[in-house]
Motif scaffolding. Structure first.
Motif, PDB file in Angstrom:
ATOM      1  N   LEU A 185      12.462   2.706  -2.564  1.00 52.37           N
ATOM      2  CA  LEU A 185      11.707   2.600  -3.806  1.00 52.37           C
ATOM      3  C   LEU A 185      10.278   3.057  -3.543  1.00 52.37           C
ATOM      4  O   LEU A 185       9.784   2.924  -2.417  1.00 52.37           O
ATOM      5  CB  LEU A 185      11.697   1.148  -4.304  1.00 52.37           C
ATOM      6  N   PRO A 186       9.583   3.581  -4.557  1.00 54.35           N
ATOM      7  CA  PRO A 186       8.183   3.963  -4.354  1.00 54.35           C
ATOM      8  C   PRO A 186       7.355   2.772  -3.878  1.00 54.35           C
ATOM      9  O   PRO A 186       7.557   1.641  -4.325  1.00 54.35           O
ATOM     10  CB  PRO A 186       7.732   4.408  -5.750  1.00 54.35           C
ATOM     11  N   GLY A 187       6.435   3.041  -2.983  1.00 53.02           N
ATOM     12  CA  GLY A 187       5.556   1.994  -2.486  1.00 53.02           C
ATOM     13  C   GLY A 187       5.090   2.292  -1.086  1.00 53.02           C
ATOM     14  O   GLY A 187       5.366   3.349  -0.527  1.00 53.02           O
ATOM     15  N   GLY A 188       4.358   1.340  -0.522  1.00 48.87           N
ATOM     16  CA  GLY A 188       3.839   1.518   0.826  1.00 48.87           C
ATOM     17  C   GLY A 188       2.830   0.445   1.155  1.00 48.87           C
ATOM     18  O   GLY A 188       2.718  -0.567   0.461  1.00 48.87           O
ATOM     19  N   GLY A 189       2.061   0.696   2.186  1.00 49.78           N
ATOM     20  CA  GLY A 189       1.121  -0.284   2.704  1.00 49.78           C
ATOM     21  C   GLY A 189      -0.073  -0.542   1.803  1.00 49.78           C
ATOM     22  O   GLY A 189      -0.546   0.348   1.105  1.00 49.78           O
ATOM     23  N   VAL A 190      -0.530  -1.780   1.853  1.00 51.07           N
ATOM     24  CA  VAL A 190      -1.744  -2.184   1.149  1.00 51.07           C
ATOM     25  C   VAL A 190      -2.903  -1.976   2.112  1.00 51.07           C
ATOM     26  O   VAL A 190      -2.879  -2.461   3.246  1.00 51.07           O
ATOM     27  CB  VAL A 190      -1.663  -3.665   0.702  1.00 51.07           C
ATOM     28  N   GLU A 191      -3.919  -1.242   1.670  1.00 52.79           N
ATOM     29  CA  GLU A 191      -5.070  -0.973   2.515  1.00 52.79           C
ATOM     30  C   GLU A 191      -5.953  -2.213   2.612  1.00 52.79           C
ATOM     31  O   GLU A 191      -5.951  -3.062   1.715  1.00 52.79           O
ATOM     32  CB  GLU A 191      -5.847   0.216   1.952  1.00 52.79           C
ATOM     33  N   ILE A 192      -6.694  -2.330   3.690  1.00 56.16           N
ATOM     34  CA  ILE A 192      -7.579  -3.481   3.897  1.00 56.16           C
ATOM     35  C   ILE A 192      -8.547  -3.587   2.726  1.00 56.16           C
ATOM     36  O   ILE A 192      -9.181  -2.606   2.333  1.00 56.16           O
ATOM     37  CB  ILE A 192      -8.332  -3.348   5.230  1.00 56.16           C
ATOM     38  N   GLY A 193      -8.610  -4.780   2.141  1.00 56.04           N
ATOM     39  CA  GLY A 193      -9.486  -5.034   1.005  1.00 56.04           C
ATOM     40  C   GLY A 193      -8.914  -4.621  -0.344  1.00 56.04           C
ATOM     41  O   GLY A 193      -9.537  -4.850  -1.378  1.00 56.04           O
ATOM     42  N   GLU A 194      -7.736  -4.027  -0.349  1.00 53.34           N
ATOM     43  CA  GLU A 194      -7.120  -3.548  -1.593  1.00 53.34           C
ATOM     44  C   GLU A 194      -6.266  -4.645  -2.209  1.00 53.34           C
ATOM     45  O   GLU A 194      -5.546  -5.367  -1.528  1.00 53.34           O
ATOM     46  CB  GLU A 194      -6.256  -2.323  -1.289  1.00 53.34           C
ATOM     47  N   ASP A 195      -6.323  -4.770  -3.509  1.00 53.21           N
ATOM     48  CA  ASP A 195      -5.485  -5.699  -4.256  1.00 53.21           C
ATOM     49  C   ASP A 195      -4.071  -5.124  -4.342  1.00 53.21           C
ATOM     50  O   ASP A 195      -3.904  -3.914  -4.562  1.00 53.21           O
ATOM     51  CB  ASP A 195      -6.083  -5.870  -5.659  1.00 53.21           C
ATOM     52  N   PRO A 196      -3.026  -5.938  -4.159  1.00 54.64           N
ATOM     53  CA  PRO A 196      -1.653  -5.421  -4.222  1.00 54.64           C
ATOM     54  C   PRO A 196      -1.328  -4.707  -5.546  1.00 54.64           C
ATOM     55  O   PRO A 196      -0.600  -3.709  -5.539  1.00 54.64           O
ATOM     56  CB  PRO A 196      -0.785  -6.662  -4.051  1.00 54.64           C
ATOM     57  N   ASP A 197      -1.867  -5.192  -6.667  1.00 53.87           N
ATOM     58  CA  ASP A 197      -1.622  -4.526  -7.947  1.00 53.87           C
ATOM     59  C   ASP A 197      -2.168  -3.096  -7.930  1.00 53.87           C
ATOM     60  O   ASP A 197      -1.519  -2.169  -8.418  1.00 53.87           O
ATOM     61  CB  ASP A 197      -2.256  -5.298  -9.109  1.00 53.87           C
ATOM     62  N   HIS A 198      -3.345  -2.913  -7.365  1.00 51.01           N
ATOM     63  CA  HIS A 198      -3.909  -1.560  -7.261  1.00 51.01           C
ATOM     64  C   HIS A 198      -3.115  -0.713  -6.276  1.00 51.01           C
ATOM     65  O   HIS A 198      -2.937   0.486  -6.489  1.00 51.01           O
ATOM     66  CB  HIS A 198      -5.380  -1.625  -6.852  1.00 51.01           C
ATOM     67  N   ALA A 199      -2.628  -1.355  -5.203  1.00 51.10           N
ATOM     68  CA  ALA A 199      -1.859  -0.616  -4.198  1.00 51.10           C
ATOM     69  C   ALA A 199      -0.583  -0.035  -4.794  1.00 51.10           C
ATOM     70  O   ALA A 199      -0.232   1.113  -4.510  1.00 51.10           O
ATOM     71  CB  ALA A 199      -1.527  -1.524  -3.013  1.00 51.10           C
TER      72      ALA A 199
END
Length: 177
Positions: free
Chosen positions: A60-74
């Motif tokens: 499924l589309p997706g991937g890692g959350v960057e440091i300081g990034e909100d999961p919704d934005h990721a």
């Protein structure tokens, strides 16, 4: 640890995968990886799958959350990078937890239902994704579920986990299937 609280607030756990049988004592020293996945739906009700040609598997589309990034934005960023579409979040599905003794890592992965907004833009694939021949495939929800169930049956190791995770998210998104 803002990201940990964001991941844990009211988030239902859909599945925990611990294929190597790591004990709670072992996992206390494991690193935690945060990533996101999306059940991405277009205007026709089709679901986006990312197909890798080499090796042959789906995700499924997706991937890692960057440091300081909100999961919704990721999840919005990852969908844009991998499919070229801007998306909006429809709902949160819950999370999948993957425990891997071999890498001493716990992955916390919330799932989302998102829908496409507007026309397709440009993909922004990572070099390894280009090398694997990744492409977007749009299928009906029931077909998506069958593809991942088939992948779980035929794959090994990491790719089997990817399929099991996708099945958990698709079943949460489409309980009628």
């Amino acid at each position: 640890m803002v990201r940990v609280s964001v991941y844990n607030q009211g988030m239902q756990t859909l599945a925990i995968f611990n294929p190597e049988g790591a004990s709670p004592d072992e996992t206390s020293g494991f690193d935690t990886r945060f990533s996101v996945r999306a059940v991405m739906i277009d205007g026709n009700g089709s679901v986006a799958l990312i197909h890798s040609k080499n090796p042959d598997y789906y995700t499924l589309p997706g991937g890692g959350v960057e440091i300081g990034e909100d999961p919704d934005h990721a999840v919005i960023r990852e969908c844009m990078e991998e499919t070229g579409y801007t998306v909006e979040i429809v709902s949160h599905l819950g999370r999948v937890v993957e425990i891997k003794r071999s890498s001493s890592r716990i992955s916390q992965i919330p799932g989302y239902v998102v829908r496409t907004v507007g026309e397709k833009g440009t993909l922004d694939l990572q070099p390894d994704e280009v090398e694997e021949g990744m492409a977007v495939v749009w299928v009906a929800p029931d077909r998506a579920l069958r593809i991942f169930e088939d992948d779980v049956a035929r794959q090994k190791d990491e790719h089997k986990n990817i399929g099991m995770r996708a099945v958990a998210f698709l079943r949460a998104a489409f309980p009628e299937l």
